[in-house]
Scaffold this motif. Structure first.
Motif, PDB file in Angstrom:
ATOM      1  N   GLY A  74      22.235 -41.086  22.376  1.00  0.00           N
ATOM      2  CA  GLY A  74      21.964 -40.295  22.604  1.00  0.00           C
ATOM      3  C   GLY A  74      21.359 -39.379  22.698  1.00  0.00           C
ATOM      4  N   ARG A  75      20.789 -39.412  21.303  1.00  0.00           N
ATOM      5  CA  ARG A  75      20.212 -38.750  19.956  1.00  0.00           C
ATOM      6  C   ARG A  75      18.629 -38.197  20.289  1.00  0.00           C
ATOM      7  N   THR A  76      18.221 -37.313  20.839  1.00  0.00           N
ATOM      8  CA  THR A  76      16.898 -37.472  21.398  1.00  0.00           C
ATOM      9  C   THR A  76      16.104 -36.274  20.518  1.00  0.00           C
ATOM     10  N   ASN A  77      14.453 -36.508  20.928  1.00  0.00           N
ATOM     11  CA  ASN A  77      13.179 -35.884  20.276  1.00  0.00           C
ATOM     12  C   ASN A  77      12.889 -35.705  20.863  1.00  0.00           C
ATOM     13  N   TYR A  78      11.923 -34.547  21.089  1.00  0.00           N
ATOM     14  CA  TYR A  78      10.994 -33.304  21.708  1.00  0.00           C
ATOM     15  C   TYR A  78       9.888 -33.287  21.415  1.00  0.00           C
TER      16      TYR A  78
ATOM     17  N   TRP B 279       9.992 -40.131  27.818  1.00  0.00           N
ATOM     18  CA  TRP B 279       8.916 -39.434  29.062  1.00  0.00           C
ATOM     19  C   TRP B 279       7.939 -38.619  27.991  1.00  0.00           C
ATOM     20  N   TYR B 280       7.201 -39.784  28.463  1.00  0.00           N
ATOM     21  CA  TYR B 280       5.447 -39.001  28.419  1.00  0.00           C
ATOM     22  C   TYR B 280       4.460 -37.791  29.542  1.00  0.00           C
ATOM     23  N   ARG B 281       3.624 -37.345  29.056  1.00  0.00           N
ATOM     24  CA  ARG B 281       2.764 -36.752  30.170  1.00  0.00           C
ATOM     25  C   ARG B 281       1.715 -36.965  29.909  1.00  0.00           C
ATOM     26  N   GLN B 282       0.411 -36.569  31.614  1.00  0.00           N
ATOM     27  CA  GLN B 282      -0.650 -36.696  31.437  1.00  0.00           C
ATOM     28  C   GLN B 282      -0.988 -35.987  31.994  1.00  0.00           C
ATOM     29  N   ALA B 283      -2.265 -34.700  31.662  1.00  0.00           N
ATOM     30  CA  ALA B 283      -2.505 -34.167  32.226  1.00  0.00           C
ATOM     31  C   ALA B 283      -4.367 -34.268  31.938  1.00  0.00           C
ATOM     32  N   PRO B 284      -4.814 -33.957  33.519  1.00  0.00           N
ATOM     33  CA  PRO B 284      -6.417 -34.584  33.097  1.00  0.00           C
ATOM     34  C   PRO B 284      -6.692 -33.690  32.435  1.00  0.00           C
ATOM     35  N   GLY B 285      -7.756 -34.718  32.051  1.00  0.00           N
ATOM     36  CA  GLY B 285      -8.597 -34.798  31.190  1.00  0.00           C
ATOM     37  C   GLY B 285      -7.859 -35.032  29.385  1.00  0.00           C
ATOM     38  N   LYS B 286      -6.661 -34.914  29.528  1.00  0.00           N
ATOM     39  CA  LYS B 286      -5.952 -35.018  28.032  1.00  0.00           C
ATOM     40  C   LYS B 286      -5.392 -36.609  27.846  1.00  0.00           C
ATOM     41  N   GLN B 287      -4.745 -36.646  26.106  1.00  0.00           N
ATOM     42  CA  GLN B 287      -4.147 -37.305  26.450  1.00  0.00           C
ATOM     43  C   GLN B 287      -2.651 -37.747  26.841  1.00  0.00           C
ATOM     44  N   ARG B 288      -2.695 -38.818  27.357  1.00  0.00           N
ATOM     45  CA  ARG B 288      -1.354 -39.111  27.330  1.00  0.00           C
ATOM     46  C   ARG B 288       0.006 -38.711  26.332  1.00  0.00           C
ATOM     47  N   GLU B 289       0.376 -37.506  25.772  1.00  0.00           N
ATOM     48  CA  GLU B 289       1.413 -36.998  24.841  1.00  0.00           C
ATOM     49  C   GLU B 289       3.135 -37.538  25.351  1.00  0.00           C
TER      50      GLU B 289
ATOM     51  N   VAL C 234       7.771 -29.144  24.128  1.00  0.00           N
ATOM     52  CA  VAL C 234       8.938 -28.290  25.437  1.00  0.00           C
ATOM     53  C   VAL C 234      10.563 -28.528  25.162  1.00  0.00           C
ATOM     54  N   LYS C 235      10.572 -28.221  23.465  1.00  0.00           N
ATOM     55  CA  LYS C 235      11.996 -27.757  22.937  1.00  0.00           C
ATOM     56  C   LYS C 235      12.617 -26.760  23.612  1.00  0.00           C
ATOM     57  N   GLY C 236      14.181 -26.672  23.916  1.00  0.00           N
ATOM     58  CA  GLY C 236      14.476 -25.378  23.934  1.00  0.00           C
ATOM     59  C   GLY C 236      14.053 -25.352  25.959  1.00  0.00           C
ATOM     60  N   ARG C 237      13.264 -25.704  26.354  1.00  0.00           N
ATOM     61  CA  ARG C 237      13.310 -26.094  28.061  1.00  0.00           C
ATOM     62  C   ARG C 237      13.768 -27.136  29.031  1.00  0.00           C
ATOM     63  N   PHE C 238      13.717 -28.206  27.897  1.00  0.00           N
ATOM     64  CA  PHE C 238      13.295 -29.594  28.627  1.00  0.00           C
ATOM     65  C   PHE C 238      14.566 -30.033  27.983  1.00  0.00           C
ATOM     66  N   THR C 239      15.536 -31.123  29.060  1.00  0.00           N
ATOM     67  CA  THR C 239      16.662 -31.769  28.190  1.00  0.00           C
ATOM     68  C   THR C 239      16.509 -33.687  28.907  1.00  0.00           C
ATOM     69  N   SER C 240      16.449 -34.463  28.133  1.00  0.00           N
ATOM     70  CA  SER C 240      16.340 -35.617  27.935  1.00  0.00           C
ATOM     71  C   SER C 240      18.526 -35.632  28.110  1.00  0.00           C
ATOM     72  N   SER C 241      18.930 -36.781  28.865  1.00  0.00           N
ATOM     73  CA  SER C 241      19.292 -38.121  29.031  1.00  0.00           C
ATOM     74  C   SER C 241      19.274 -38.834  29.812  1.00  0.00           C
ATOM     75  N   ARG C 242      20.503 -39.827  29.679  1.00  0.00           N
ATOM     76  CA  ARG C 242      20.484 -41.286  29.570  1.00  0.00           C
ATOM     77  C   ARG C 242      22.046 -41.578  30.019  1.00  0.00           C
ATOM     78  N   ASP C 243      21.701 -42.797  31.161  1.00  0.00           N
ATOM     79  CA  ASP C 243      22.912 -42.993  32.170  1.00  0.00           C
ATOM     80  C   ASP C 243      22.306 -44.724  31.580  1.00  0.00           C
ATOM     81  N   ASN C 244      23.299 -45.350  30.132  1.00  0.00           N
ATOM     82  CA  ASN C 244      23.227 -46.845  30.025  1.00  0.00           C
ATOM     83  C   ASN C 244      23.601 -47.181  31.292  1.00  0.00           C
ATOM     84  N   ALA C 245      24.523 -47.210  31.789  1.00  0.00           N
ATOM     85  CA  ALA C 245      25.314 -48.303  32.522  1.00  0.00           C
ATOM     86  C   ALA C 245      25.068 -48.579  33.679  1.00  0.00           C
ATOM     87  N   LYS C 246      23.955 -47.280  34.152  1.00  0.00           N
ATOM     88  CA  LYS C 246      22.858 -47.710  35.485  1.00  0.00           C
ATOM     89  C   LYS C 246      21.437 -47.333  34.752  1.00  0.00           C
ATOM     90  N   LYS C 247      20.904 -47.360  33.532  1.00  0.00           N
ATOM     91  CA  LYS C 247      20.288 -48.043  33.057  1.00  0.00           C
ATOM     92  C   LYS C 247      18.953 -46.718  33.475  1.00  0.00           C
TER      93      LYS C 247
END
Length: 115
Positions: free
Chosen positions: A55-59, A36-46, A63-76
């Protein structure tokens, strides 16, 4: 061709939670990076978060400690669970898939955090 479709954005108050989903379709290989990336008004995508098939993640530090990413490979599908949301999290959130040297993007979903 690869398509990414996000869902789950919306309006939430400070301190609230939202869960974003992104489903991939098309020619998806087993070895890829989704995230996931995000872009706020007037700012670059980050970068917000990335996750590999094992399942290894990078944050982003913001957002560390507040956001959690996960994936279901079977469901893509990749998810982003966002908690303790702040007004500065307001942005368009884009799903990303990287495979065989190419990067694909979803259309984006708006997340607005009111103060």
């Amino acid at each position: 061709q690869v398509q990414l479709v996000e869902s789950g954005g919306g309006l939430v108050q400070t301190g609230g939670s939202l869960r974003l989903s992104c489903e991939a379709s098309g020619s998806i290989f087993s070895i890829n990076v989704m995230g996931w990336y995000r872009q706020a008004p007037g700012k670059q995508r980050e970068l917000v978060a990335t996750i590999i098939p094992g399942g290894r993640t990078n944050y982003a530090d913001s957002v560390k400690g507040r956001f959690t990413s996960s994936r279901d490979n079977a469901k893509k599908t990749v998810y982003l669970q966002m908690t303790s949301l702040k007004p500065e999290d307001t942005a368009v959130y884009y799903c990303m898939l990287q495979q065989i040297g190419r990067i694909y993007w979803g259309q984006g979903t708006q997340v607005t955090v009111s103060s």
